[in-house]
Design a protein around this motif. Structure first.
Motif, short mmCIF file in Angstrom:
data_model
loop_
_atom_site.label_atom_id
_atom_site.label_comp_id
_atom_site.label_asym_id
_atom_site.label_seq_id
_atom_site.Cartn_x
_atom_site.Cartn_y
_atom_site.Cartn_z
N VAL A 8 81.39 134.78 143.42
CA VAL A 8 80.28 134.92 144.36
C VAL A 8 79.47 133.63 144.31
N GLU A 9 79.59 132.84 145.34
CA GLU A 9 78.98 131.50 145.35
C GLU A 9 78.76 131.09 146.80
N ASP A 10 77.52 130.72 147.14
CA ASP A 10 77.22 130.42 148.55
C ASP A 10 77.49 128.98 148.94
N GLU A 11 77.72 128.09 147.96
CA GLU A 11 78.00 126.70 148.32
C GLU A 11 79.52 126.51 148.48
N PRO A 12 79.96 126.25 149.72
CA PRO A 12 81.40 126.18 149.98
C PRO A 12 82.11 125.15 149.12
N LEU A 52 79.34 134.84 138.97
CA LEU A 52 78.22 135.15 139.86
C LEU A 52 77.19 134.04 139.85
N ASP A 53 76.99 133.43 141.01
CA ASP A 53 75.97 132.40 141.15
C ASP A 53 74.59 133.06 141.13
N TRP A 54 73.69 132.41 140.46
CA TRP A 54 72.33 132.95 140.31
C TRP A 54 71.59 132.93 141.65
N MET A 55 71.58 131.73 142.27
CA MET A 55 70.81 131.54 143.50
C MET A 55 71.69 131.81 144.71
N LEU A 56 71.48 132.97 145.32
CA LEU A 56 72.23 133.33 146.52
C LEU A 56 71.24 133.62 147.62
N THR A 104 76.17 126.78 132.80
CA THR A 104 75.23 125.99 133.58
C THR A 104 75.95 124.94 134.42
N LYS A 105 75.45 124.76 135.63
CA LYS A 105 75.98 123.73 136.54
C LYS A 105 75.34 122.39 136.19
N PRO A 106 76.01 121.27 136.30
CA PRO A 106 77.45 121.22 136.63
C PRO A 106 78.28 121.50 135.39
CA CA Z 1 73.76 129.04 145.13
#
Ligand code: CA
Length: 229
Positions: A8-12, A52-56, A104-106
């Motif tokens: 689940v990640e909103d950045e393509p 799961l991405d935190w910021m969606l 943590t990203k990256p």
């Molecule tokens: Ca995000």
């Protein structure tokens, strides 16, 4: 080890990169761009693990993790949260909501894959390639062989997966719906009586060495793997 992973990640860009690396590592990946998409995917197929991405946009990753933990069907699916660097407070909040791990990203794909492997080993032993043995019945995922008292037993592929799941989760009752989710990965389009058919075949396959007693029917509840008669 090959798992079905829901990403689940909103950045393509990140979605593509992670997907590519997970597939290279032998995993099947289902992508979702937001929490709503993730929930509708989960309704059909229970993944082995969720990244799961935190910021969606819309419902946050934290909120989604809470929803997943609150539902008995999904409560035990391992979750790894993905988030921006160094937000210590976020990390604590994430683990509080029931995430199992935190990256943590990256992050390097290698690190992520190692974390996934460690988490599956801990939480989903049927995904690993470790041989399991109970009361003289032995299942080896690497050679795909089952033996009873060292005598080879013939199992079909579904019976093999079913036995592997049950042997790695002994002394617990599973309903037909739970087994469909866990072994077939589908509780919507496969009928519950399919489970009964494969349980019958499994017992028959274990009969030559009298290990069929390990597969027990729990009336009104489902099936259990147990050495206690
Ligand atoms: Ca995000």
């Amino acid at each position: 080890m090959s798992a079905t992973i829901l990403l689940v990640e909103d950045e393509p860009g990140i979605q593509e990169l992670v997907k590519f690396n997970l597939q290279q590592a032998g995993h099947a990946v289902i992508g979702a761009l937001n929490a709503e998409q993730a929930l509708s995917t989960i309704r059909e197929t229970l993944p082995d693990l969720i990244l799961l991405d935190w910021m969606l946009p819309g419902m946050s990753g934290i909120e989604l993790a809470k929803r997943i933990r609150a539902d008995s069907r999904t409560s035990s699916v391992p979750i790894i949260m993905l988030t921006a660097r160094g937000e210590e407070q976020d990390k604590i909040a994430g683990l509080d909501t029931g995430a199992d791990d935190y990256v943590t990203k990256p992050f390097s794909p290698r690190e992520l894959i190692a974390r996934i492997k460690a988490l599956l080993r801990r939480r989903a032993p049927q995904m690993t390639e470790d041989a399991v043995e109970t009361g003289g019945l032995r299942l080896d995922p690497v050679s795909h062989r089952v033996t009873g008292n060292d005598q080879p037993l013939q199992l079909g592929p579904t019976e093999f997966r079913l036995l592997h799941y049950l042997m790695t989760h002994p002394e617990r009752v599973y309903s037909r719906a739970q087994l469909l989710d866990q072994v077939w990965g589908d509780h919507v389009f496969v009928e519950e009586r399919t489970v009964d058919v494969h349980i019958r075949r499994l017992r028959r396959a274990l009969e030559p060495t009298r290990h069929d007693y390990l597969i027990q029917t729990v009336r009104g509840a489902g099936y259990r793997f147990s050495t206690k008669r």
